[in-house]
Design an enzyme around this catalytic site. Structure first.
Site, PDB file in Angstrom:
ATOM      1  N   ASN A 145      28.886 -22.759  22.752  1.00 52.40           N
ATOM      2  CA  ASN A 145      28.915 -21.415  23.335  1.00 52.40           C
ATOM      3  C   ASN A 145      27.726 -21.251  24.277  1.00 52.40           C
ATOM      4  OD1 ASN A 145      28.194 -20.988  20.266  1.00 52.40           O
ATOM      5  ND2 ASN A 145      27.376 -19.130  21.152  1.00 52.40           N
ATOM      6  N   ASP A 146      26.955 -20.208  24.178  1.00 52.94           N
ATOM      7  CA  ASP A 146      26.007 -19.794  25.237  1.00 52.94           C
ATOM      8  C   ASP A 146      25.172 -20.915  25.876  1.00 52.94           C
ATOM      9  OD1 ASP A 146      26.756 -17.649  23.698  1.00 52.94           O
ATOM     10  OD2 ASP A 146      24.733 -16.991  23.250  1.00 52.94           O
ATOM     11  N   GLN A 187      24.450 -23.676  22.849  1.00 52.70           N
ATOM     12  CA  GLN A 187      24.775 -23.430  21.451  1.00 52.70           C
ATOM     13  C   GLN A 187      25.847 -24.446  21.051  1.00 52.70           C
ATOM     14  OE1 GLN A 187      23.602 -20.346  19.222  1.00 52.70           O
ATOM     15  NE2 GLN A 187      22.119 -21.586  20.333  1.00 52.70           N
ATOM     16  N   GLU A 198      23.486  -8.514  23.642  1.00 57.03           N
ATOM     17  CA  GLU A 198      23.074  -9.904  23.425  1.00 57.03           C
ATOM     18  C   GLU A 198      22.591 -10.518  24.743  1.00 57.03           C
ATOM     19  OE1 GLU A 198      25.693 -11.474  19.801  1.00 57.03           O
ATOM     20  OE2 GLU A 198      26.831 -11.517  21.651  1.00 57.03           O
ATOM     21  N   TRP A 220      32.026 -28.033  19.444  1.00 57.79           N
ATOM     22  CA  TRP A 220      31.994 -26.631  19.918  1.00 57.79           C
ATOM     23  C   TRP A 220      30.757 -26.333  20.759  1.00 57.79           C
ATOM     24  CZ3 TRP A 220      34.319 -21.713  19.387  1.00 57.79           C
ATOM     25  CH2 TRP A 220      33.473 -20.627  19.639  1.00 57.79           C
ATOM     26  N   SER A 229      20.594 -18.565  20.302  1.00 60.25           N
ATOM     27  CA  SER A 229      20.274 -18.687  21.729  1.00 60.25           C
ATOM     28  C   SER A 229      18.816 -18.412  22.060  1.00 60.25           C
ATOM     29  CB  SER A 229      21.158 -17.743  22.533  1.00 60.25           C
ATOM     30  OG  SER A 229      22.442 -18.307  22.587  1.00 60.25           O
ATOM     31  N   ARG A 247      17.634 -11.006  18.724  1.00 62.40           N
ATOM     32  CA  ARG A 247      17.902 -12.388  19.137  1.00 62.40           C
ATOM     33  C   ARG A 247      17.943 -12.599  20.646  1.00 62.40           C
ATOM     34  NH1 ARG A 247      22.547 -10.498  16.602  1.00 62.40           N
ATOM     35  NH2 ARG A 247      24.342 -10.151  17.957  1.00 62.40           N
TER      36      ARG A 247
HETATM   37  C1  FRU Z   1      26.230 -14.738  22.053  1.00 58.35           C
HETATM   38  C2  FRU Z   1      25.679 -15.050  20.687  1.00 58.35           C
HETATM   39  C3  FRU Z   1      24.162 -14.858  20.688  1.00 58.35           C
HETATM   40  C4  FRU Z   1      23.720 -15.754  19.579  1.00 58.35           C
HETATM   41  C5  FRU Z   1      24.659 -16.907  19.708  1.00 58.35           C
HETATM   42  C6  FRU Z   1      25.015 -17.572  18.415  1.00 58.35           C
HETATM   43  O1  FRU Z   1      27.395 -15.403  22.369  1.00 58.35           O
HETATM   44  O2  FRU Z   1      26.298 -14.263  19.722  1.00 58.35           O
HETATM   45  O3  FRU Z   1      23.770 -13.511  20.539  1.00 58.35           O
HETATM   46  O4  FRU Z   1      22.388 -16.124  19.720  1.00 58.35           O
HETATM   47  O5  FRU Z   1      25.833 -16.416  20.327  1.00 58.35           O
HETATM   48  O6  FRU Z   1      25.706 -18.761  18.618  1.00 58.35           O
END
Ligand code: FRU
Length: 496
Positions: free
Chosen positions: A38-39, A55, A223, A36, A99, A167
């Site tokens: 993400n960011d 991430q 975020e 997986w 992140s 965050r």
């Molecule tokens: C945004 C988020 C961030 C956080 C991260 C966690 O997509 O929610 O705010 O740091 O993903 O994976």
């Protein structure tokens, strides 16, 4: 020192990542080594190259305890994978290294500033986060978490700021050597704020001010902020949760907002003049930018939406892609974005068709494929100018993804209903475009599992993932009424 948790993640990705054939990934969009993603995190120049962290949960195609995956590139298009950079292996980040960002220190080391998450049960027994900012320093491959961590916590918040939602620090350095970081926070009105902190060494931080507050206008928690000067104005990017739709500009759920304004550090701070969505497609979140040595502001984002992450191809071994890095500019008070110019170095086999009359569905010699860069310019002609125009891509007898322009409504609609995803999720998105006497220019970039459309030389961008089988590579054009069209198409070729 490499912890057991980090070592295990490194061994896992290096073993299992190698089982994914290159042609089952996008050719020039970043994907996780395995599992997986993400960011984007830590997107920044370092020792003459660009680093990108992300991430990462290597062990499944679902979100889980966050690690930072890692890659680097010389040109934003060809990427080299590096081992997992950091893992949730300390008490203050045991529930995840969320992140953050990165910067090269004057002594040549690389500093990572990230959110450490600790989960605990609150008085009512609910699980609650404690989010605080942490530092790891390294040489571009291995990083050591600092003894001072967390370097920013609950005690550093302004009154009413929540340590549960604190965050995504984005760090930069000003010409006088001072480091700054913008960080997302939730305030007592339950909506978001962006806090600005400063530091002389990247380790000891102080609150400078609240840079902006959501005041329940654009979503709730804000975020992944980013803040920079561009073409004489200040730009604040953020990705709000729980947005309500506003016309065709903002859709419900997780969205992105670009606030353009002026910044007076000694006076009122940031004064917004204009708000717009950053990307108008189905899949785009958490963008992060860097400044190249030649002065370009380049942005990359997670090409996904939190609302649709459950809809993945069955048994996929990687999930999550980044957008193509984009050069930003501000023109006429709006954010413009275009693919990084380095992308053009990978274009081959040019096919051009000019002044093609379009009415009923046509396909053109040499115009097909799933890894390409194609610009289509359409203009009205004759006594019955076109009322709509459609490009269908990733098409076979069963599948297609449609980009439709309606000059009478001034809208573009992306429709991936028949792109092959067997899930009932949002498959269409419409947005307004500026009117230019019925003429429209669409730059369409396809890369096996995605479609990015840049409208009118970057005035708008729309990103969408598709999981259509690769054999579906036909492209057709069709208009309701009379249109004339120019097409310029290149295949994108990378050694894999
Ligand atoms: C945004 C988020 C961030 C956080 C991260 C966690 O997509 O929610 O705010 O740091 O993903 O994976």
């Amino acid at each position: 020192m490499i912890s057991e948790t980090l070592q295990k993640a490194r061994e896992f990705e290096s073993h299992y990542g190698s089982f994914i054939p290159a042609d089952q990934r996008p050719a020039f969009h970043v994907t996780p080594t395995i599992g997986w993603m993400n960011d984007p995190n830590g997107f920044s120049p370092y020792k003459g190259e660009y680093h990108l962290f992300y991430q990462y949960h290597p062990y499944s195609n679902e979100w889980g305890p966050m690690h930072w995956g890692h890659l680097k590139t010389k040109d934003f298009i060809a990427w080299e994978r590096l081992p997992v950079a950091i893992a949730p292996d300390e008490s203050y980040d045991a529930s995840g290294c969320f992140s953050g960002s990165a910067i090269e220190l004057p002594d040549g080391r690389q500093l990572l500033l990230y959110t450490g998450v600790q989960r605990h049960h609150n008085k009512e027994g609910f699980i609650q986060d404690i989010q605080a900012q942490c530092v790891a320093i390294g040489d571009g491959v291995d990083y050591e978490k600092c003894g001072e961590n967390p370097v920013l916590g609950a005690a550093d918040l302004p009154e009413g700021g929540s340590f549960i939602d604190f965050r995504d620090p984005k760090i930069w350095q000003e010409a006088d050597g001072t480091y700054y970081a913008v960080i997302g926070n939730r305030t007592e009105d339950t909506s978001g704020a962006i806090l600005l902190y400063c530091s002389t060494d990247g380790l000891k931080w102080e609150l400078a001010r609240t840079l902006d507050r959501c005041n329940n206008q654009y979503g709730k928690m804000w975020e992944c902020p980013d803040f920079f000067v561009l073409d004489g104005v200040h730009v604040l990017l953020t990705s709000p949760q729980e947005m309500s739709p506003i016309g065709l500009e903002f859709h419900a759920g997780n969205g992105t907002v670009c606030l353009i304004g002026d910044y007076d550090p000694a006076g009122k701070g940031f004064v917004r003049r204009y708000a717009q969505a950053i990307d108008y497609g189905l899949d785009f979140y958490a963008p992060q930018t860097l400044l190249t040595p030649d002065g370009r502001r380049v942005m990359i984002a997670w090409m996904q939406n939190w609302s649709t992450v459950g809809a993945k191809p069955y048994n996929c071994r990687w999930f999550g892609q980044m957008t193509l890095p984009r050069e930003l500019s501000v023109k006429n008070g709006r954010l413009y974005q275009n693919p990084v110019r380095e992308f053009e170095g990978y274009r081959e086999r040019c096919v051009i068709h000019n002044n093609i009359p379009v009415c009923s569905e046509v396909n053109l010699p040499g115009i097909q494929g799933r890894m390409l860069d194609m610009t289509v310019t359409v203009r009205p002609t004759g006594s019955e100018p076109y009322r709509w125009f459609r490009v269908r891509v990733a098409k076979d007898g069963e599948h297609e993804t449609i980009i439709r322009y309606r000059p009478d409504q001034g809208t573009i609609k992306i429709d991936r209903t028949r792109s092959g995803l067997p899930h009932d999720i949002v498959h269409t998105r419409s947005f307004l475009v500026s009117y230019r006497e019925g003429e429209i220019k669409l730059r369409i970039i396809l890369d096996r599992f995605s479609l990015e459309v840049f409208v009118n030389d970057g005035e708008q961008a729309a990103s969408t993932v598709i999981y259509t089988r690769q054999e579906a590579d036909a492209i057709t054009f069709e208009a309701g009424g009379a249109a004339l069209m120019d097409v310029e198409k290149y295949d994108i070729v990378l050694d894999q």
